[in-house]
Design an enzyme around this catalytic site. Structure first.
Site, PDB file in Angstrom:
ATOM      1  N   ARG A  21       0.825  -1.211   0.000  1.00  0.00           N
ATOM      2  CA  ARG A  21       0.000   0.000   0.000  1.00  0.00           C
ATOM      3  C   ARG A  21       0.861   1.262   0.000  1.00  0.00           C
ATOM      4  O   ARG A  21       0.472   2.279  -0.602  1.00  0.00           O
ATOM      5  CB  ARG A  21      -0.942  -0.004   1.202  1.00  0.00           C
ATOM      6  CG  ARG A  21      -2.144  -0.926   1.016  1.00  0.00           C
ATOM      7  CD  ARG A  21      -3.134  -0.835   2.153  1.00  0.00           C
ATOM      8  NE  ARG A  21      -4.366  -1.544   1.806  1.00  0.00           N
ATOM      9  CZ  ARG A  21      -5.377  -1.726   2.634  1.00  0.00           C
ATOM     10  NH1 ARG A  21      -5.310  -1.256   3.881  1.00  0.00           N
ATOM     11  NH2 ARG A  21      -6.465  -2.353   2.245  1.00  0.00           N
ATOM     12  N   LYS A 183     -19.432 -17.520   2.883  1.00  0.00           N
ATOM     13  CA  LYS A 183     -20.871 -17.441   3.122  1.00  0.00           C
ATOM     14  C   LYS A 183     -21.604 -16.636   2.056  1.00  0.00           C
ATOM     15  O   LYS A 183     -21.181 -15.541   1.689  1.00  0.00           O
ATOM     16  CB  LYS A 183     -21.132 -16.799   4.492  1.00  0.00           C
ATOM     17  CG  LYS A 183     -20.612 -17.609   5.664  1.00  0.00           C
ATOM     18  CD  LYS A 183     -20.933 -16.922   6.973  1.00  0.00           C
ATOM     19  CE  LYS A 183     -20.458 -17.741   8.168  1.00  0.00           C
ATOM     20  NZ  LYS A 183     -20.785 -17.100   9.452  1.00  0.00           N
ATOM     21  N   GLY A 340      -9.054  -8.898   0.278  1.00  0.00           N
ATOM     22  CA  GLY A 340      -7.876  -9.388   0.979  1.00  0.00           C
ATOM     23  C   GLY A 340      -7.519 -10.828   0.688  1.00  0.00           C
ATOM     24  O   GLY A 340      -6.364 -11.144   0.360  1.00  0.00           O
ATOM     25  N   GLY A 363     -12.901  -3.657   1.548  1.00  0.00           N
ATOM     26  CA  GLY A 363     -14.317  -3.344   1.652  1.00  0.00           C
ATOM     27  C   GLY A 363     -14.816  -2.444   0.546  1.00  0.00           C
ATOM     28  O   GLY A 363     -15.931  -2.617   0.047  1.00  0.00           O
TER      29      GLY A 363
END
Length: 384
Positions: A21, A183, A340, A363
């Site tokens: 980053r 999920k 990630g 996110g």
């Protein structure tokens, strides 16, 4: 020049353990310092919840950033607002760089507080947002601050938005997506948005087990959201109705436990042993996925196909990743990946630098795939 950066990097034993980053911020910082701008970097780090937590100070990150900038000195301020921040900014000379202390040491950051944003704005004349990875948060430094100063996107932000626009905004078709993860419940918005946009949707990871179970297959002791069966069938039906090809495993790699060195076997999806767990896609599934992707011109990827962290359950993801990388290098495929686990899996496969674009965001990348407006991006658009 206030630059919202993402300095929220991995640390180990008080040192930055992954500078990816930081390296991605270098083009923006050098472009500004090359024009003699005084660059003041703003960032959060961890989750201190409005309290000063010494272990979450950005000071060691500032030192690592200096290394990425080829030794260009990077000063550090012990606060991000108030007298200490003001003094540090005032001491900057043209072309120098300063990192302010963790924004989240102040509750006003996450509250998108106007007074806190005004205190930040007082430290500069212009605002640049180069933190796409934080653009999904309506925080003071990402949303409110862009309203208070003339604002623009940094080089990394521009790069991210251009890649994402090419992948879903106006993509070359056929357009495919790979979605993995544990999920369905955590990716309902994502699946709902992609079904309506892509031509091919590959489902992998443990969420594929939920789809297989919903379609009548016994998945043994595998991770499976049995309560989401109706939702999985609804997604499958919606895909069929809009002409989206839903690709599920044909065969799987099973084992009695998720452990390195455990005995494994390949099983057809109709014959998974009751005492086994599905932990990866099998060779027939890999071939089927690649056959589907070969004719596609654009691919969006979020989530691995198996439990890639443990050998040999990384083989399915690795095989697909390496072929996607080969097509991307050849100019046959525009490939954009993010998240990630996805980046970690691509790095493990040795191809993280070979896809067309790999997003450093987590996110924000996911919410963009879900079709949501990102406050940090929307604020830049309003101020332009």
């Amino acid at each position: 020049m206030l630059v919202r950066a993402d300095l929220n990097v991995p640390m180990q034993d008080g040192r930055v353990s992954d500078v990816t980053r930081l390296e991605r911020l270098v083009p923006t910082i050098k472009a500004l310092t090359g024009r003699r701008a005084r660059v003041v970097l703003l960032s959060h780090f961890g989750r201190p919840k409005g309290q000063v937590v010494p272990a979450l100070s950005l000071q060691p990150v500032a030192a690592a950033l200096a290394d990425c900038l080829d030794g260009l000195p990077v000063a550090f301020a012990e606060d991000c607002v108030g007298p200490r921040a003001e003094a540090a900014v005032g001491a900057l000379a043209d072309g120098e760089v300063l990192v302010l202390e963790n924004l989240r040491f102040h509750a006003g950051e996450e509250q998108n507080d106007g007074d806190f944003a005004a205190a930040l704005a007082a430290l500069g004349d212009l605002y640049v947002n180069d933190a796409f990875s934080a653009a999904h948060r309506a925080h003071a430094s990402t949303e409110k601050l862009a309203r208070l100063l003339p604002a623009a996107a940094g080089r990394l932000m521009e790069e991210e938005l251009a890649a994402l626009a090419a992948a879903l905004g106006n993509p070359k078709r056929p357009l495919a997506a790979i979605v993995g993860g544990a999920k369905i419940s955590s990716k309902l918005d994502l699946l709902g948005n992609l079904v309506a946009q892509v031509d091919v949707l590959v489902i992998g990871g443990a969420m594929a087990n939920t789809f297989l179970n919903a379609l009548g297959h016994d998945v043994g002791r595998s991770l499976c959201e049995h309560e989401m069966a109706a939702t999985a069938r609804e997604i499958a039906e919606r895909a069929k109705a809009v002409g989206c090809r839903l690709v599920l495993p044909l065969d799987v790699v099973v084992a009695p436990a998720l452990e390195a060195g455990v005995a494994t076997q390949v099983s057809d999806i109709g014959a998974v042993p009751a005492d086994q767990m599905i932990l990866d896609v099998g060779p027939a599934s890999v071939k089927d996925i690649l056959d589907r992707l070969e004719s596609c011109q654009t691919l969006v990827w979020n989530g691995p196909l198996g439990a890639f962290e443990v050998v040999p359950f990384d083989e399915g993801t690795n095989a697909v990743a390496r072929q996607v990388a080969a097509w991307s290098r050849a100019g046959q495929l525009m490939s954009v990946a993010g998240g990630g686990d996805t980046v970690a899996a691509l790095r493990r496969a040795g191809v993280v630098d070979d896809l067309s674009y790999v997003s450093s965001a987590g996110g924000a990348f996911l919410e963009w795939l879900e079709g949501k407006s990102l406050p940090g991006v929307a604020a830049l658009i309003r101020s332009s």
